[in-house]
Design a protein around this motif. Structure first.
Motif, PDB file in Angstrom:
ATOM      1  N   MET A   6       0.811  -1.209   0.000  1.00 30.38           N
ATOM      2  CA  MET A   6       0.000   0.000   0.000  1.00 30.38           C
ATOM      3  C   MET A   6       0.845   1.260   0.000  1.00 30.38           C
ATOM      4  N   GLY A   7       2.104   1.163   0.435  1.00 33.59           N
ATOM      5  CA  GLY A   7       2.937   2.354   0.517  1.00 33.59           C
ATOM      6  C   GLY A   7       2.686   3.092   1.816  1.00 33.59           C
ATOM      7  N   ARG A   8       3.451   4.124   2.018  1.00 29.91           N
ATOM      8  CA  ARG A   8       3.336   4.885   3.256  1.00 29.91           C
ATOM      9  C   ARG A   8       2.584   6.179   3.008  1.00 29.91           C
ATOM     10  N   THR A   9       2.343   6.912   4.093  1.00 33.04           N
ATOM     11  CA  THR A   9       1.692   8.212   4.027  1.00 33.04           C
ATOM     12  C   THR A   9       2.650   9.257   4.567  1.00 33.04           C
ATOM     13  N   ASP A  10       2.847  10.332   3.804  1.00 33.93           N
ATOM     14  CA  ASP A  10       3.659  11.472   4.222  1.00 33.93           C
ATOM     15  C   ASP A  10       2.757  12.696   4.244  1.00 33.93           C
ATOM     16  N   ARG A  11       3.028  13.609   5.179  1.00 32.91           N
ATOM     17  CA  ARG A  11       2.150  14.764   5.337  1.00 32.91           C
ATOM     18  C   ARG A  11       2.972  15.980   5.726  1.00 32.91           C
ATOM     19  N   ALA A  12       2.527  17.155   5.254  1.00 32.17           N
ATOM     20  CA  ALA A  12       3.138  18.425   5.642  1.00 32.17           C
ATOM     21  C   ALA A  12       2.049  19.483   5.646  1.00 32.17           C
ATOM     22  N   SER A  13       2.228  20.501   6.480  1.00 28.61           N
ATOM     23  CA  SER A  13       1.258  21.592   6.492  1.00 28.61           C
ATOM     24  C   SER A  13       1.942  22.906   6.795  1.00 28.61           C
ATOM     25  N   ARG A  14       1.235  23.967   6.451  1.00 28.09           N
ATOM     26  CA  ARG A  14       1.769  25.317   6.646  1.00 28.09           C
ATOM     27  C   ARG A  14       0.602  26.295   6.584  1.00 28.09           C
ATOM     28  N   VAL A  15       0.681  27.359   7.377  1.00 28.29           N
ATOM     29  CA  VAL A  15      -0.312  28.430   7.310  1.00 28.29           C
ATOM     30  C   VAL A  15       0.236  29.510   6.382  1.00 28.29           C
ATOM     31  N   LEU A  16      -0.602  29.915   5.427  1.00 24.06           N
ATOM     32  CA  LEU A  16      -0.221  30.910   4.426  1.00 24.06           C
ATOM     33  C   LEU A  16      -1.037  32.177   4.638  1.00 24.06           C
ATOM     34  N   ALA A  17      -0.441  33.318   4.369  1.00 24.01           N
ATOM     35  CA  ALA A  17      -1.114  34.603   4.484  1.00 24.01           C
ATOM     36  C   ALA A  17      -1.850  34.915   3.186  1.00 24.01           C
ATOM     37  N   ALA A  18      -2.874  34.117   2.914  1.00 21.23           N
ATOM     38  CA  ALA A  18      -3.712  34.288   1.721  1.00 21.23           C
ATOM     39  C   ALA A  18      -5.034  33.564   1.979  1.00 21.23           C
ATOM     40  N   SER A  19      -6.058  33.969   1.283  1.00 20.51           N
ATOM     41  CA  SER A  19      -7.376  33.350   1.452  1.00 20.51           C
ATOM     42  C   SER A  19      -7.397  31.954   0.831  1.00 20.51           C
ATOM     43  N   PRO A  20      -8.317  31.097   1.302  1.00 16.82           N
ATOM     44  CA  PRO A  20      -8.450  29.780   0.661  1.00 16.82           C
ATOM     45  C   PRO A  20      -8.705  29.879  -0.846  1.00 16.82           C
ATOM     46  N   ALA A  21      -9.480  30.861  -1.274  1.00 14.97           N
ATOM     47  CA  ALA A  21      -9.768  30.999  -2.709  1.00 14.97           C
ATOM     48  C   ALA A  21      -8.494  31.318  -3.496  1.00 14.97           C
ATOM     49  N   THR A  22      -7.628  32.154  -2.935  1.00 15.76           N
ATOM     50  CA  THR A  22      -6.375  32.495  -3.607  1.00 15.76           C
ATOM     51  C   THR A  22      -5.466  31.273  -3.700  1.00 15.76           C
ATOM     52  N   VAL A  23      -5.364  30.529  -2.586  1.00 18.85           N
ATOM     53  CA  VAL A  23      -4.515  29.338  -2.570  1.00 18.85           C
ATOM     54  C   VAL A  23      -5.070  28.296  -3.541  1.00 18.85           C
ATOM     55  N   TYR A  24      -6.385  28.092  -3.520  1.00 18.52           N
ATOM     56  CA  TYR A  24      -7.011  27.124  -4.427  1.00 18.52           C
ATOM     57  C   TYR A  24      -6.698  27.485  -5.877  1.00 18.52           C
ATOM     58  N   GLY A  25      -6.765  28.775  -6.190  1.00 26.15           N
ATOM     59  CA  GLY A  25      -6.454  29.216  -7.547  1.00 26.15           C
ATOM     60  C   GLY A  25      -5.030  28.852  -7.954  1.00 26.15           C
ATOM     61  N   ALA A  26      -4.088  28.936  -7.015  1.00 25.53           N
ATOM     62  CA  ALA A  26      -2.696  28.599  -7.320  1.00 25.53           C
ATOM     63  C   ALA A  26      -2.500  27.100  -7.520  1.00 25.53           C
ATOM     64  N   LEU A  27      -3.422  26.289  -7.003  1.00 24.50           N
ATOM     65  CA  LEU A  27      -3.355  24.837  -7.201  1.00 24.50           C
ATOM     66  C   LEU A  27      -3.861  24.430  -8.585  1.00 24.50           C
ATOM     67  N   LEU A  28      -4.591  25.334  -9.253  1.00 21.97           N
ATOM     68  CA  LEU A  28      -5.189  24.991 -10.546  1.00 21.97           C
ATOM     69  C   LEU A  28      -4.793  25.941 -11.666  1.00 21.97           C
ATOM     70  N   ASP A  29      -3.682  26.634 -11.495  1.00 27.40           N
ATOM     71  CA  ASP A  29      -3.187  27.538 -12.523  1.00 27.40           C
ATOM     72  C   ASP A  29      -1.852  26.998 -13.035  1.00 27.40           C
ATOM     73  N   ARG A  30      -1.779  26.779 -14.322  1.00 28.55           N
ATOM     74  CA  ARG A  30      -0.591  26.167 -14.927  1.00 28.55           C
ATOM     75  C   ARG A  30       0.692  26.927 -14.605  1.00 28.55           C
ATOM     76  N   GLU A  31       0.707  28.238 -14.846  1.00 31.02           N
ATOM     77  CA  GLU A  31       1.913  29.029 -14.597  1.00 31.02           C
ATOM     78  C   GLU A  31       2.260  29.054 -13.116  1.00 31.02           C
ATOM     79  N   ALA A  32       1.251  29.123 -12.263  1.00 27.01           N
ATOM     80  CA  ALA A  32       1.496  29.115 -10.827  1.00 27.01           C
ATOM     81  C   ALA A  32       2.158  27.801 -10.410  1.00 27.01           C
ATOM     82  N   LEU A  33       1.616  26.672 -10.864  1.00 27.09           N
ATOM     83  CA  LEU A  33       2.190  25.372 -10.509  1.00 27.09           C
ATOM     84  C   LEU A  33       3.641  25.242 -10.964  1.00 27.09           C
ATOM     85  N   GLU A  34       3.931  25.718 -12.167  1.00 28.29           N
ATOM     86  CA  GLU A  34       5.320  25.666 -12.646  1.00 28.29           C
ATOM     87  C   GLU A  34       6.235  26.487 -11.745  1.00 28.29           C
TER      88      GLU A  34
END
Length: 159
Positions: free
Chosen positions: A1-29
């Motif tokens: 099954m493999g293992r599970t790895d996890r990390a977290s961080r608080v960012l100074a941005a709204s959830p909508a802004t962060v979500y947008g960066a997860l689905l923007d091609r240039e942002a991901l690059e």
């Protein structure tokens, strides 16, 4: 099954802004490649059932131990679930001849409001192939989250 790895961080941005960066091609690059790497997206289809193909290249090929070649990791990412602005679920498959990197790793990006214009981002990787060194993966996840923080926080200062 493999293992599970996890990390977290608080960012100074709204959830909508962060979500947008997860689905923007240039942002991901810009933010997804961990320190010491650069990324290039070769295919892009941002919808459930779609995905992207990314080539990650080590900036110092002598230091790299790529999965696809000595200096590169090529990974196909499929979007399993898009739940704005709380969650993105991806499935990652590395292009590699070594069976230690075989299989599908699921990456869940969970976003939770953490105060006004702050978001706690938790990334959980399940089914991590055994060839991926745990310490290196932990460092890579932390580096990507730091890059994401810089990306969205700089965008907030610019915009």
């Amino acid at each position: 099954m493999g293992r599970t790895d996890r990390a977290s961080r608080v960012l100074a941005a709204s959830p909508a802004t962060v979500y947008g960066a997860l689905l923007d091609r240039e942002a991901l690059e810009a933010w997804l490649p961990p320190g010491g790497m650069r990324g290039r997206i070769e295919r892009w289809d941002p919808r459930p059932g779609g995905g992207f193909r990314m080539t990650l290249t080590y900036l110092d090929p002598a230091a790299g131990r790529g999965k696809t070649s000595a200096a590169e990791d090529v990974v196909d990412i499929g979007f399993v679930e898009l739940a704005p602005p709380e969650r993105v679920v991806q499935q990652a498959v590395f292009e590699a001849d070594d069976p230690a990197y075989a299989g599908t790793m699921t990456m869940t990006w969970q976003l939770a409001a953490a105060g006004e214009d702050r978001t706690e981002v938790t990334v959980t990787a399940t089914g991590v192939p055994p060839g991926i060194d745990p310490a290196a993966h932990e460092a890579g996840l932390a580096s990507s989250l730091a890059n994401l923080a810089s990306y969205v926080e700089d965008a907030g200062r610019r915009g």
